[in-house]
Write a protein that holds these residues in place. Sequence first.
Motif, short mmCIF file in Angstrom:
data_model
loop_
_atom_site.label_atom_id
_atom_site.label_comp_id
_atom_site.label_asym_id
_atom_site.label_seq_id
_atom_site.Cartn_x
_atom_site.Cartn_y
_atom_site.Cartn_z
N ALA A 1 0.83 -1.21 0.00
CA ALA A 1 0.00 0.00 0.00
C ALA A 1 0.87 1.26 0.00
O ALA A 1 0.54 2.25 -0.66
CB ALA A 1 -0.92 0.00 1.22
N ARG A 2 1.97 1.21 0.76
CA ARG A 2 2.88 2.36 0.79
C ARG A 2 3.49 2.60 -0.59
O ARG A 2 3.53 3.75 -1.06
CB ARG A 2 3.99 2.10 1.81
N GLU A 3 3.94 1.55 -1.22
CA GLU A 3 4.61 1.71 -2.51
C GLU A 3 3.63 2.20 -3.59
O GLU A 3 3.99 3.01 -4.44
CB GLU A 3 5.28 0.40 -2.94
N ARG A 4 2.38 1.72 -3.54
CA ARG A 4 1.37 2.21 -4.49
C ARG A 4 1.12 3.70 -4.26
O ARG A 4 1.01 4.48 -5.22
CB ARG A 4 0.05 1.43 -4.33
N CYS A 5 1.01 4.09 -3.02
CA CYS A 5 0.79 5.49 -2.68
C CYS A 5 1.93 6.36 -3.20
O CYS A 5 1.69 7.40 -3.84
CB CYS A 5 0.65 5.63 -1.16
N ALA B 1 -2.55 11.25 -3.06
CA ALA B 1 -1.52 10.32 -2.58
C ALA B 1 -0.62 10.99 -1.54
O ALA B 1 -0.24 10.38 -0.54
CB ALA B 1 -0.68 9.82 -3.76
N LEU B 2 -0.31 12.27 -1.76
CA LEU B 2 0.51 13.00 -0.80
C LEU B 2 -0.18 13.08 0.56
O LEU B 2 0.44 12.88 1.61
CB LEU B 2 0.80 14.41 -1.33
N ALA C 1 -0.28 11.56 6.13
CA ALA C 1 -1.11 11.10 7.25
C ALA C 1 -0.53 9.83 7.88
O ALA C 1 -0.59 9.66 9.10
CB ALA C 1 -2.54 10.85 6.79
N ARG C 2 0.06 8.96 7.06
CA ARG C 2 0.62 7.70 7.56
C ARG C 2 2.11 7.81 7.89
O ARG C 2 2.73 6.84 8.27
CB ARG C 2 0.39 6.60 6.51
#
Length: 294
Positions: free
Chosen positions: A189-193, A274-275, A280-281
Amino acid sequence: MSSSTERGAAGHVDRVADYYDNNTRRFLLVAESPGSDAIHRGVWTPDAVTSADAMDTVNRLLIERLRGHVPPGDARVLDVGCGVGATMVRLAREVDGLISGVTISRVQAEIAAKRFAREGLTDRCQVICADFAELPAEPHYDAMVAVEAVVHSPSLKDLLPSLADRLRPGGRLILCDDWLTDKDRGLAARERCLDQFRAGWRIGSLHTVAELDAMSEHAGLRVVEDLDLTSYLRLGRPRDRVVKLAVGATAVVPRLRDRLVEIPLWANMVGGSALQAGLARRWLEYRLIVLEKA
C-alpha cells in the motif's frame, strides 16, 4: 550521464514544465489563502492565526534562517523553483540585496515578472525561465532557498553539487519539501501510494533525510538544521476528501487511472491525494532542512 538517461531526464523536465504551465493559474484560484499569491502549503504553527499567516509560515522560517547569513547591502539570494515569485517578494522586503528566481514554467515566469512590476521591485527581483539544474556558472549566491521544488529534479544527487558550486563559501541552501521515511518500507500500500504521488506530481527525486545527508556531504554541504513541519499541516480538508473520492472512483479501472494521470489537472488531484495519504501515515514528512557550504 548516458544518452538514454539524458533523454529521460529531459523528458521529465518537459513534463514538469507542462504540469505547471497548465495548473499554475488554477493553483492561485484555489490556494489555501486566496489572494496571498502563494502556491506552497500553509503551515499552521501556533502563531498562525489566519490562512494568510499559515501561508507565510515557510517564508518567515526562511527569513529567520537567512538573517546573519547574508551580507547587508549587496546580498545575492536565489529562489530555486521560484513559482510565481511570492517568496521572492517576501524575501526582497526583508533582505537587502538582489533576489533572483528560476522556474521551468513560462506561465509562472510571466506571472512573477508582472508581480515584481506591481510591487515596484523590478530592480531587485529578477526571474529566469530555465531548468534549475542548468544554471550559469556566474553569479555566485550568498544563499539559496527551494520550497517544494527539488523533488521535481530528475536527480537530486546531481543537482546538489551543481547548486553548491554556485554558493559562496559559508552560504546556505534551505530546502522545504517532502521527504521519505522508512516507515512500512516494502508495504504494498505504501509503494502504491508513493508511485501515485510520483506520477501525479511529476516527482523525480524522493529521498530520506539520511540519503540527503549523504548526498550533501559528497557535494561539500552539511546539514545544520532539520525541522519537521508535518504536524502543522492541515490534512483532510473538505476539498481533500472530495478529491480522494474522485480519485478513488478511478482506482477500479487502472487503465483509466493511468490515462488520466497524464492530464495535468487530474495529475494534480491524483498526486495530491496520494501526498495526503503519505503524510497522514508518515510515509512522507514535510521538513525544512538547512544546509551550509564549508
